[in-house]
Design an enzyme around this catalytic site. Sequence first.
Site, PDB file in Angstrom:
ATOM      1  N   GLY A 132      63.750  71.230 -26.949  1.00 39.84           N
ATOM      2  CA  GLY A 132      64.191  72.221 -25.733  1.00 39.84           C
ATOM      3  C   GLY A 132      62.905  73.568 -26.486  1.00 39.84           C
ATOM      4  N   CYS A 133      63.400  74.850 -25.248  1.00 42.95           N
ATOM      5  CA  CYS A 133      62.459  75.214 -25.537  1.00 42.95           C
ATOM      6  C   CYS A 133      62.924  76.029 -26.608  1.00 42.95           C
ATOM      7  CB  CYS A 133      62.140  76.468 -23.856  1.00 42.95           C
ATOM      8  SG  CYS A 133      63.837  76.305 -23.394  1.00 42.95           S
ATOM      9  N   TYR A 134      64.479  77.087 -26.117  1.00 41.54           N
ATOM     10  CA  TYR A 134      64.788  77.566 -27.687  1.00 41.54           C
ATOM     11  C   TYR A 134      64.866  76.705 -29.396  1.00 41.54           C
ATOM     12  CZ  TYR A 134      67.546  81.051 -24.703  1.00 41.54           C
ATOM     13  OH  TYR A 134      67.558  81.712 -23.843  1.00 41.54           O
ATOM     14  N   SER A 137      60.948  77.336 -30.442  1.00 40.69           N
ATOM     15  CA  SER A 137      60.814  79.223 -31.346  1.00 40.69           C
ATOM     16  C   SER A 137      61.191  78.954 -31.945  1.00 40.69           C
ATOM     17  CB  SER A 137      61.778  79.876 -29.739  1.00 40.69           C
ATOM     18  OG  SER A 137      62.803  79.835 -30.063  1.00 40.69           O
TER      19      SER A 137
END
Length: 326
Positions: A132-134, A137
């Site tokens: 996932g993108c979150y 990060s």
Amino acid sequence: MLRVGVFGATGYAGREIVRLLSAHPRAELAFSTGSGGGHLPHEAGLEQAADAYLLSLPHGISATYAARLREARPDAVIVDLSGDLRLPDAASYKEWYGHDHPALSLLGEAPYGLTELYRDRIRGAHLIANPGCYATSVLLPLVPLVRDGLVDADDVVVDAKSGATGAGRSPKEELLFCEVDEDLKAYSPGRTHRHVGEMEAVLAERTGRRVTLTFCPHLLPVKRGILSALYLKTRASAADLARALREAYPGSPFVKVVDSPPRLSDVVGTNDCRMSVHAAAPGRVVVFSALDNLVKGAAGQAVQNLNVALGWPETDGLPTLDGRRR
């Protein structure tokens, strides 16, 4: 040229995959599926021969296509961008997604595709679970710091902000321009966002520590980009933590530790993740992490994983800040 089929090419991440493949030196688009003109229906895509398939489909659906492609094309490389294959078991999946897993036979088969942390498992893999993108990060800065015992694993607070493309392209009232513009709001606060389960599973597997995250995402009135702020308790200095992050990613071209807090404009359109560390209250630091949710957070990382799986240079076809391909 490797022929790549893209499922879900009319969504934001799918369109980004098609854009990246158009300039890839070793791969080309074989076909695409989606809802617009020029794209095949998803079912028709299953009949198309290709060397690799990138699936940008909703969770609960994507794994069913991955399973059918695995059966029909066992030698092909499949990268699934949904959340269907990221969690370690059926119970975890049901806890975070609210329904039974759609393809139990695939659970545990796909390495987690956070390239910099799982590069060795991705090499030669035929099925990869794109993160996932979150999660990307947060995990890139957090895993090395927890693994090396440099921060308190029992006291991790993450405040994250994402552009509106992170919510997908399906029409929703809360994502209309007049609802988002000149505004900022939190959503899925505390421990309700699905990426929390994914992040905690990876932290446990990579560090041997159970980390219970406090995580709150926010919707920014911009198209794309994620900026995460990690508030951490530590006995080390900010300089020591920055040094540890630099040492954690030798030879990783897309992870950059910088001195000043990164801006979205530093990373949008690139496959980079930029991080910085700063002293906060006594015994605490704040770590900033910025990336493009559609590139390093989705399509770019999928292409990066495809490159690694096939033994190609990791940077093939992926953009730098000035728009040039590596």
